[in-house]
Design a protein around this motif. Structure first.
Motif, PDB file in Angstrom:
ATOM      1  N   TYR A  28     116.504  75.821   1.737  1.00  0.00           N
ATOM      2  CA  TYR A  28     117.918  76.219   1.879  1.00  0.00           C
ATOM      3  C   TYR A  28     118.660  75.285   2.829  1.00  0.00           C
ATOM      4  N   LYS A  29     117.991  74.866   3.911  1.00  0.00           N
ATOM      5  CA  LYS A  29     118.670  73.945   4.853  1.00  0.00           C
ATOM      6  C   LYS A  29     119.056  72.655   4.132  1.00  0.00           C
ATOM      7  N   ASP A  30     118.154  72.136   3.299  1.00  0.00           N
ATOM      8  CA  ASP A  30     118.460  70.900   2.552  1.00  0.00           C
ATOM      9  C   ASP A  30     119.621  71.109   1.581  1.00  0.00           C
ATOM     10  N   LEU A  83     125.420  65.215  18.477  1.00  0.00           N
ATOM     11  CA  LEU A  83     126.263  66.410  18.540  1.00  0.00           C
ATOM     12  C   LEU A  83     125.415  67.647  18.276  1.00  0.00           C
ATOM     13  N   HIS A  84     125.520  68.605  19.173  1.00  0.00           N
ATOM     14  CA  HIS A  84     124.735  69.850  19.072  1.00  0.00           C
ATOM     15  C   HIS A  84     125.617  70.892  18.392  1.00  0.00           C
ATOM     16  N   ASP A  85     125.423  71.103  17.091  1.00  0.00           N
ATOM     17  CA  ASP A  85     126.312  71.977  16.326  1.00  0.00           C
ATOM     18  C   ASP A  85     126.363  73.397  16.868  1.00  0.00           C
ATOM     19  N   GLY A 102     111.883  79.766  19.002  1.00  0.00           N
ATOM     20  CA  GLY A 102     110.882  78.700  18.999  1.00  0.00           C
ATOM     21  C   GLY A 102     111.334  77.476  19.781  1.00  0.00           C
ATOM     22  N   GLY A 103     112.151  77.707  20.833  1.00  0.00           N
ATOM     23  CA  GLY A 103     112.585  76.579  21.657  1.00  0.00           C
ATOM     24  C   GLY A 103     113.868  75.970  21.172  1.00  0.00           C
ATOM     25  N   CYS A 104     114.470  76.533  20.116  1.00  0.00           N
ATOM     26  CA  CYS A 104     115.728  75.994  19.587  1.00  0.00           C
ATOM     27  C   CYS A 104     116.814  77.053  19.650  1.00  0.00           C
ATOM     28  N   LEU A 105     117.997  76.694  20.136  1.00  0.00           N
ATOM     29  CA  LEU A 105     119.120  77.624  20.234  1.00  0.00           C
ATOM     30  C   LEU A 105     119.751  77.789  18.852  1.00  0.00           C
ATOM     31  N   THR A 106     119.840  79.031  18.386  1.00  0.00           N
ATOM     32  CA  THR A 106     120.432  79.290  17.064  1.00  0.00           C
ATOM     33  C   THR A 106     121.626  80.226  17.194  1.00  0.00           C
ATOM     34  N   ILE A 107     122.513  80.148  16.214  1.00  0.00           N
ATOM     35  CA  ILE A 107     123.727  80.976  16.204  1.00  0.00           C
ATOM     36  C   ILE A 107     123.405  82.383  15.714  1.00  0.00           C
ATOM     37  N   VAL A 108     124.015  83.364  16.345  1.00  0.00           N
ATOM     38  CA  VAL A 108     123.974  84.737  15.830  1.00  0.00           C
ATOM     39  C   VAL A 108     125.379  85.032  15.314  1.00  0.00           C
ATOM     40  N   ALA A 118     121.466  84.082   9.324  1.00  0.00           N
ATOM     41  CA  ALA A 118     121.540  83.469   7.984  1.00  0.00           C
ATOM     42  C   ALA A 118     122.812  82.627   7.871  1.00  0.00           C
ATOM     43  N   VAL A 119     122.928  81.617   8.755  1.00  0.00           N
ATOM     44  CA  VAL A 119     124.125  80.777   8.799  1.00  0.00           C
ATOM     45  C   VAL A 119     123.720  79.329   9.070  1.00  0.00           C
ATOM     46  N   TYR A 120     124.398  78.414   8.333  1.00  0.00           N
ATOM     47  CA  TYR A 120     124.112  76.985   8.459  1.00  0.00           C
ATOM     48  C   TYR A 120     125.357  76.286   8.976  1.00  0.00           C
TER      49      TYR A 120
HETATM   50  C1  B12 Z   1     116.315  69.222  18.180  1.00  0.00           C
HETATM   51  C2  B12 Z   1     116.368  70.513  17.327  1.00  0.00           C
HETATM   52  C3  B12 Z   1     115.258  71.376  17.308  1.00  0.00           C
HETATM   53  C4  B12 Z   1     114.056  71.193  18.207  1.00  0.00           C
HETATM   54  C5  B12 Z   1     114.311  71.939  19.537  1.00  0.00           C
HETATM   55  C6  B12 Z   1     115.285  71.204  20.406  1.00  0.00           C
HETATM   56  C7  B12 Z   1     115.972  72.098  21.410  1.00  0.00           C
HETATM   57  N1  B12 Z   1     115.372  72.367  22.498  1.00  0.00           N
HETATM   58  O1  B12 Z   1     117.119  72.484  21.125  1.00  0.00           O
HETATM   59  C8  B12 Z   1     112.936  71.928  17.391  1.00  0.00           C
HETATM   60  C9  B12 Z   1     112.264  70.933  16.474  1.00  0.00           C
HETATM   61  C10 B12 Z   1     111.901  72.672  18.249  1.00  0.00           C
HETATM   62  C11 B12 Z   1     113.799  72.884  16.564  1.00  0.00           C
HETATM   63  C12 B12 Z   1     113.262  73.997  15.924  1.00  0.00           C
HETATM   64  C13 B12 Z   1     113.984  74.846  15.113  1.00  0.00           C
HETATM   65  N2  B12 Z   1     115.289  74.746  14.788  1.00  0.00           N
HETATM   66 CO1  B12 Z   1     116.397  73.431  15.487  1.00  0.00          CO
HETATM   67  N3  B12 Z   1     117.621  71.858  15.778  1.00  0.00           N
HETATM   68  C14 B12 Z   1     117.504  70.799  16.549  1.00  0.00           C
HETATM   69  C15 B12 Z   1     118.761  69.892  16.390  1.00  0.00           C
HETATM   70  C16 B12 Z   1     118.417  68.741  15.482  1.00  0.00           C
HETATM   71  C17 B12 Z   1     119.380  69.351  17.686  1.00  0.00           C
HETATM   72  C18 B12 Z   1     119.601  70.428  18.733  1.00  0.00           C
HETATM   73  C19 B12 Z   1     120.157  69.795  19.987  1.00  0.00           C
HETATM   74  O2  B12 Z   1     120.960  68.873  19.966  1.00  0.00           O
HETATM   75  N4  B12 Z   1     119.744  70.325  21.086  1.00  0.00           N
HETATM   76  C20 B12 Z   1     120.272  69.769  22.369  1.00  0.00           C
HETATM   77  C21 B12 Z   1     119.795  70.649  23.489  1.00  0.00           C
HETATM   78  C22 B12 Z   1     118.275  70.599  23.595  1.00  0.00           C
HETATM   79  O3  B12 Z   1     120.307  70.054  24.648  1.00  0.00           O
HETATM   80  P1  B12 Z   1     120.673  70.890  25.971  1.00  0.00           P
HETATM   81  O4  B12 Z   1     120.370  69.990  27.079  1.00  0.00           O
HETATM   82  O5  B12 Z   1     120.131  72.260  25.930  1.00  0.00           O
HETATM   83  O6  B12 Z   1     122.290  71.050  25.837  1.00  0.00           O
HETATM   84  C23 B12 Z   1     123.048  69.902  25.725  1.00  0.00           C
HETATM   85  C24 B12 Z   1     123.722  69.837  24.361  1.00  0.00           C
HETATM   86  O7  B12 Z   1     124.251  71.094  23.991  1.00  0.00           O
HETATM   87  C25 B12 Z   1     124.816  68.835  24.689  1.00  0.00           C
HETATM   88  N5  B12 Z   1     125.834  68.852  23.657  1.00  0.00           N
HETATM   89  C26 B12 Z   1     125.758  68.054  22.580  1.00  0.00           C
HETATM   90  N6  B12 Z   1     126.812  68.256  21.794  1.00  0.00           N
HETATM   91  C27 B12 Z   1     127.577  69.211  22.396  1.00  0.00           C
HETATM   92  C28 B12 Z   1     128.797  69.788  21.995  1.00  0.00           C
HETATM   93  C29 B12 Z   1     129.384  70.729  22.813  1.00  0.00           C
HETATM   94  C30 B12 Z   1     130.702  71.367  22.387  1.00  0.00           C
HETATM   95  C31 B12 Z   1     128.772  71.103  24.045  1.00  0.00           C
HETATM   96  C32 B12 Z   1     129.429  72.137  24.915  1.00  0.00           C
HETATM   97  C33 B12 Z   1     127.546  70.529  24.450  1.00  0.00           C
HETATM   98  C34 B12 Z   1     126.956  69.599  23.604  1.00  0.00           C
HETATM   99  O8  B12 Z   1     125.306  69.185  25.966  1.00  0.00           O
HETATM  100  C35 B12 Z   1     124.281  69.994  26.640  1.00  0.00           C
HETATM  101  C36 B12 Z   1     124.044  69.414  28.001  1.00  0.00           C
HETATM  102  O9  B12 Z   1     123.698  68.055  27.901  1.00  0.00           O
HETATM  103  C37 B12 Z   1     119.752  70.921  15.716  1.00  0.00           C
HETATM  104  C38 B12 Z   1     120.808  70.297  14.772  1.00  0.00           C
HETATM  105  C39 B12 Z   1     122.168  70.028  15.501  1.00  0.00           C
HETATM  106  N7  B12 Z   1     122.785  68.981  15.120  1.00  0.00           N
HETATM  107  O10 B12 Z   1     122.591  70.762  16.366  1.00  0.00           O
HETATM  108  C40 B12 Z   1     118.783  71.862  14.948  1.00  0.00           C
HETATM  109  C41 B12 Z   1     119.198  73.324  14.772  1.00  0.00           C
HETATM  110  C42 B12 Z   1     119.851  73.863  16.023  1.00  0.00           C
HETATM  111  N8  B12 Z   1     117.936  74.011  14.572  1.00  0.00           N
HETATM  112  C43 B12 Z   1     117.997  75.017  13.740  1.00  0.00           C
HETATM  113  C44 B12 Z   1     116.958  75.928  13.413  1.00  0.00           C
HETATM  114  C45 B12 Z   1     117.280  77.064  12.435  1.00  0.00           C
HETATM  115  C46 B12 Z   1     115.668  75.807  13.976  1.00  0.00           C
HETATM  116  C47 B12 Z   1     114.533  76.833  13.839  1.00  0.00           C
HETATM  117  C48 B12 Z   1     114.868  78.089  14.676  1.00  0.00           C
HETATM  118  C49 B12 Z   1     114.175  77.342  12.443  1.00  0.00           C
HETATM  119  C50 B12 Z   1     114.187  76.310  11.316  1.00  0.00           C
HETATM  120  N9  B12 Z   1     114.104  76.797  10.107  1.00  0.00           N
HETATM  121  O11 B12 Z   1     114.273  75.122  11.525  1.00  0.00           O
HETATM  122  C51 B12 Z   1     113.315  76.017  14.408  1.00  0.00           C
HETATM  123  C52 B12 Z   1     112.395  76.812  15.330  1.00  0.00           C
HETATM  124  C53 B12 Z   1     111.457  77.592  14.462  1.00  0.00           C
HETATM  125  C54 B12 Z   1     110.438  78.298  15.290  1.00  0.00           C
HETATM  126  N10 B12 Z   1     110.596  79.595  15.367  1.00  0.00           N
HETATM  127  O12 B12 Z   1     109.578  77.665  15.800  1.00  0.00           O
HETATM  128  C55 B12 Z   1     119.369  75.134  13.131  1.00  0.00           C
HETATM  129  C56 B12 Z   1     120.151  76.342  13.707  1.00  0.00           C
HETATM  130  C57 B12 Z   1     120.988  77.057  12.630  1.00  0.00           C
HETATM  131  C58 B12 Z   1     121.666  78.297  13.209  1.00  0.00           C
HETATM  132  N11 B12 Z   1     121.811  79.348  12.410  1.00  0.00           N
HETATM  133  O13 B12 Z   1     122.042  78.306  14.369  1.00  0.00           O
HETATM  134  C59 B12 Z   1     120.008  73.720  13.463  1.00  0.00           C
HETATM  135  C60 B12 Z   1     121.515  73.754  13.674  1.00  0.00           C
HETATM  136  C61 B12 Z   1     119.656  72.774  12.305  1.00  0.00           C
HETATM  137  C62 B12 Z   1     120.359  73.205  10.988  1.00  0.00           C
HETATM  138  N12 B12 Z   1     121.489  72.598  10.727  1.00  0.00           N
HETATM  139  O14 B12 Z   1     119.881  74.074  10.305  1.00  0.00           O
HETATM  140  N13 B12 Z   1     115.094  72.464  16.499  1.00  0.00           N
END
Ligand code: B12
Length: 159
Positions: A51-53, A97-99, A115-121, A128-130
């Motif tokens: 579904y993500k793809d 960019l962190h969506d 699982g260590g990843c921040l997801t939207i509620v 169930a949102v992309y």
């Molecule tokens: C890297 C990543 C992971 C890493 C974890 C990294 C982490 N710690 O966040 C891993 C591989 C573990 C992971 C796992 C998962 N992931 Co993930 N992940 C990502 C990814 C590619 C990047 C996230 C990120 O940038 N984190 C940055 C965090 C770590 O940095 P931070 O220091 O906490 O905060 C900084 C950032 O927020 C930064 N920042 C960057 N841009 C912006 C913008 C603004 C406005 C602000 C304020 C800040 C900001 O500023 C902060 C300070 O520096 C996103 C896709 C995306 N483009 O967002 C998907 C994403 C968040 N993941 C997703 C999902 C669903 C998962 C899973 C839960 C399930 C799955 N099916 O994949 C799994 C975990 C499953 C499990 N139970 O084990 C989805 C979430 C969808 C939703 N409904 O919210 C995303 C959006 C991918 C997608 N498009 O589907 N993920």
């Protein structure tokens, strides 16, 4: 699909160069595209990845039309790859960019660490949102108009 257009917040203004090093104009609009998913994305299963793809492809297609129309009007515009956080229609910088952070800060939705990843509620769709993001130097009213034209080609043709 839930599409909303916002003005950039302080974080995006402060980090524009790190996100989009080549842009000569400031980001003026943030288009957030939220697509409902048939399964919750709180977990990772073979089904969630399929579904993500699919939803990624749908965003890339929808966003491509919007980007091309805005660029034809001499605005900067780019989709961000939901899988990586890197720009697709512009040169990448040093920041991804962190969506989820975009949705949390501009729509105020709750988040959940899965699982260590921040997801939207989502208020209605829960997990169930992309999410996906498109940034542009065009004013929000212009992005809204182009988005509606893309969503509803009849509008564009004036028929
Ligand atoms: C890297 C990543 C992971 C890493 C974890 C990294 C982490 N710690 O966040 C891993 C591989 C573990 C992971 C796992 C998962 N992931 Co993930 N992940 C990502 C990814 C590619 C990047 C996230 C990120 O940038 N984190 C940055 C965090 C770590 O940095 P931070 O220091 O906490 O905060 C900084 C950032 O927020 C930064 N920042 C960057 N841009 C912006 C913008 C603004 C406005 C602000 C304020 C800040 C900001 O500023 C902060 C300070 O520096 C996103 C896709 C995306 N483009 O967002 C998907 C994403 C968040 N993941 C997703 C999902 C669903 C998962 C899973 C839960 C399930 C799955 N099916 O994949 C799994 C975990 C499953 C499990 N139970 O084990 C989805 C979430 C969808 C939703 N409904 O919210 C995303 C959006 C991918 C997608 N498009 O589907 N993920």
């Amino acid at each position: 699909m839930q599409c909303t257009v916002h003005t950039p917040n302080a974080y995006l203004n402060q980090h524009q160069t790190a996100l989009l090093p080549d842009w000569k104009q400031s980001v003026a609009s943030v288009l957030i595209v939220l697509q409902p998913c048939s399964v919750s994305l709180f977990d990772r299963t073979p089904e969630t990845e399929v579904y993500k793809d699919l939803l990624r492809q749908q965003f890339l297609q929808f966003g491509e039309s919007i980007v091309h129309q805005l660029q034809r009007q001499f605005h900067h515009a780019t989709r961000f790859d939901p899988r990586t956080g890197l720009p697709i229609d512009a040169t990448a910088g040093t920041l991804r960019l962190h969506d989820v952070a975009v949705v949390r800060s501009l729509l105020g939705y709750d988040t959940l660490n899965c699982g260590g990843c921040l997801t939207i509620v989502h208020p209605h769709w829960q997990g169930a949102v992309y999410p996906a993001t498109l940034l542009s130097s065009a004013p929000p009213v212009t992005v809204e108009r182009v988005m509606q034209q893309v969503e509803n080609p009849v509008l564009a043709s004036g028929r």
